[in-house]
Design a protein around this motif. Structure first.
Motif, short mmCIF file in Angstrom:
data_model
loop_
_atom_site.label_atom_id
_atom_site.label_comp_id
_atom_site.label_asym_id
_atom_site.label_seq_id
_atom_site.Cartn_x
_atom_site.Cartn_y
_atom_site.Cartn_z
N MET A 1 37.41 56.51 50.52
CA MET A 1 37.96 55.77 49.39
C MET A 1 37.97 56.70 48.18
SD MET A 1 36.58 52.27 47.57
CE MET A 1 37.15 51.16 48.82
N SER A 2 39.12 56.78 47.54
CA SER A 2 39.23 57.66 46.38
C SER A 2 38.68 56.97 45.13
CB SER A 2 40.69 58.04 46.16
OG SER A 2 41.44 56.93 45.72
N GLU A 3 38.53 57.74 44.09
CA GLU A 3 38.02 57.19 42.83
C GLU A 3 38.98 56.17 42.25
OE1 GLU A 3 36.69 58.64 38.37
OE2 GLU A 3 37.23 60.13 39.88
N GLU A 4 40.28 56.41 42.39
CA GLU A 4 41.28 55.47 41.88
C GLU A 4 41.22 54.13 42.61
OE1 GLU A 4 46.12 55.11 41.20
OE2 GLU A 4 45.27 56.87 42.20
N GLN A 5 41.07 54.17 43.92
CA GLN A 5 40.96 52.95 44.69
C GLN A 5 39.70 52.19 44.32
OE1 GLN A 5 41.10 54.66 48.61
NE2 GLN A 5 43.21 53.96 48.94
N PHE A 6 38.59 52.91 44.19
CA PHE A 6 37.33 52.27 43.81
C PHE A 6 37.45 51.62 42.43
CE2 PHE A 6 33.23 52.47 41.61
CZ PHE A 6 32.49 51.63 42.43
N THR A 7 38.09 52.30 41.49
CA THR A 7 38.26 51.75 40.14
C THR A 7 39.11 50.50 40.18
OG1 THR A 7 38.08 53.97 39.21
CG2 THR A 7 39.07 52.29 37.82
N ASN A 8 40.20 50.53 40.93
CA ASN A 8 41.07 49.36 41.01
C ASN A 8 40.34 48.16 41.63
OD1 ASN A 8 43.28 50.58 39.81
ND2 ASN A 8 44.10 51.31 41.76
N TRP A 9 39.62 48.39 42.70
CA TRP A 9 38.86 47.30 43.34
C TRP A 9 37.77 46.76 42.42
CZ3 TRP A 9 39.10 44.52 47.79
CH2 TRP A 9 40.06 44.89 48.71
N SER A 10 36.99 47.66 41.84
CA SER A 10 35.87 47.21 41.02
C SER A 10 36.35 46.50 39.76
CB SER A 10 34.95 48.37 40.67
OG SER A 10 35.65 49.35 39.92
N MET A 11 37.43 46.97 39.15
CA MET A 11 37.96 46.29 37.96
C MET A 11 38.43 44.90 38.31
SD MET A 11 37.67 47.96 35.16
CE MET A 11 38.94 47.38 34.07
N GLY A 12 39.11 44.76 39.43
CA GLY A 12 39.59 43.44 39.84
C GLY A 12 38.44 42.48 40.11
N ILE A 13 37.44 42.94 40.82
CA ILE A 13 36.31 42.08 41.17
C ILE A 13 35.46 41.76 39.95
CG2 ILE A 13 34.15 42.00 42.49
CD1 ILE A 13 35.65 43.66 44.66
N LEU A 14 35.12 42.79 39.17
CA LEU A 14 34.23 42.58 38.03
C LEU A 14 34.90 41.80 36.91
CD1 LEU A 14 32.39 46.01 37.95
CD2 LEU A 14 31.55 43.83 38.82
N LEU A 15 36.19 42.02 36.67
CA LEU A 15 36.88 41.25 35.64
C LEU A 15 37.01 39.79 36.04
CD1 LEU A 15 39.66 43.59 34.24
CD2 LEU A 15 37.67 42.68 33.06
N THR A 16 37.24 39.54 37.32
CA THR A 16 37.28 38.15 37.80
C THR A 16 35.92 37.49 37.58
OG1 THR A 16 38.92 38.75 39.45
CG2 THR A 16 37.74 36.69 39.78
N GLY A 17 34.86 38.19 37.90
CA GLY A 17 33.52 37.65 37.67
C GLY A 17 33.24 37.41 36.20
N LEU A 18 33.69 38.32 35.36
CA LEU A 18 33.50 38.16 33.92
C LEU A 18 34.26 36.95 33.38
CD1 LEU A 18 32.34 39.32 31.27
CD2 LEU A 18 34.44 40.64 31.06
N ILE A 19 35.47 36.74 33.84
CA ILE A 19 36.26 35.59 33.40
C ILE A 19 35.61 34.28 33.85
CG2 ILE A 19 38.47 34.41 33.75
CD1 ILE A 19 39.78 37.21 33.74
N ILE A 20 35.09 34.24 35.07
CA ILE A 20 34.38 33.05 35.55
C ILE A 20 33.13 32.82 34.73
CG2 ILE A 20 33.10 32.10 37.51
CD1 ILE A 20 35.21 33.51 39.31
N PHE A 21 32.39 33.89 34.43
CA PHE A 21 31.18 33.77 33.62
C PHE A 21 31.51 33.28 32.20
CE2 PHE A 21 27.76 35.79 31.01
CZ PHE A 21 26.73 34.96 31.44
N MET A 22 32.61 33.75 31.64
CA MET A 22 33.02 33.28 30.31
C MET A 22 33.38 31.80 30.34
SD MET A 22 35.12 36.59 28.96
CE MET A 22 35.70 35.83 27.49
N GLY A 23 33.98 31.34 31.43
CA GLY A 23 34.25 29.91 31.60
C GLY A 23 32.95 29.11 31.61
N PHE A 24 31.93 29.62 32.29
CA PHE A 24 30.63 28.96 32.30
C PHE A 24 30.02 28.93 30.90
CE2 PHE A 24 26.01 29.50 32.38
CZ PHE A 24 25.65 28.25 32.87
#
Length: 67
Positions: A1-24
């Motif tokens: 897995m390249s750094e770009e792929q890791f960044t894209n995956w982690s940003m998608g997952i972590l931003l989704t988690g952050l948005i859910i947490f902000m809703g809470f």
């Protein structure tokens, strides 16, 4: 897995988690302040506008970059 792929995956997952947490956080703020039904709706609309704006901006940037 390249750094770009890791960044894209982690940003998608972590931003989704952050948005859910902000809703809470918004829900908890309304519950602790005894905002009621109308107040809770107002909180979600007003404070949720920032999240919606952030997501909309990213969609527009991706749409413009694809052209």
């Amino acid at each position: 897995m390249s750094e770009e792929q890791f960044t894209n995956w982690s940003m998608g997952i972590l931003l989704t988690g952050l948005i859910i947490f902000m809703g809470f956080i918004i829900y908890d703020l309304g519950k602790k302040s005894n905002a009621g039904k109308t107040g809770m709706i107002a909180l979600f609309i007003v404070l949720g506008f920032g999240v919606v704006g952030f997501v909309f901006k990213n969609v527009l940037v991706e749409f413009i970059l694809l052209k």
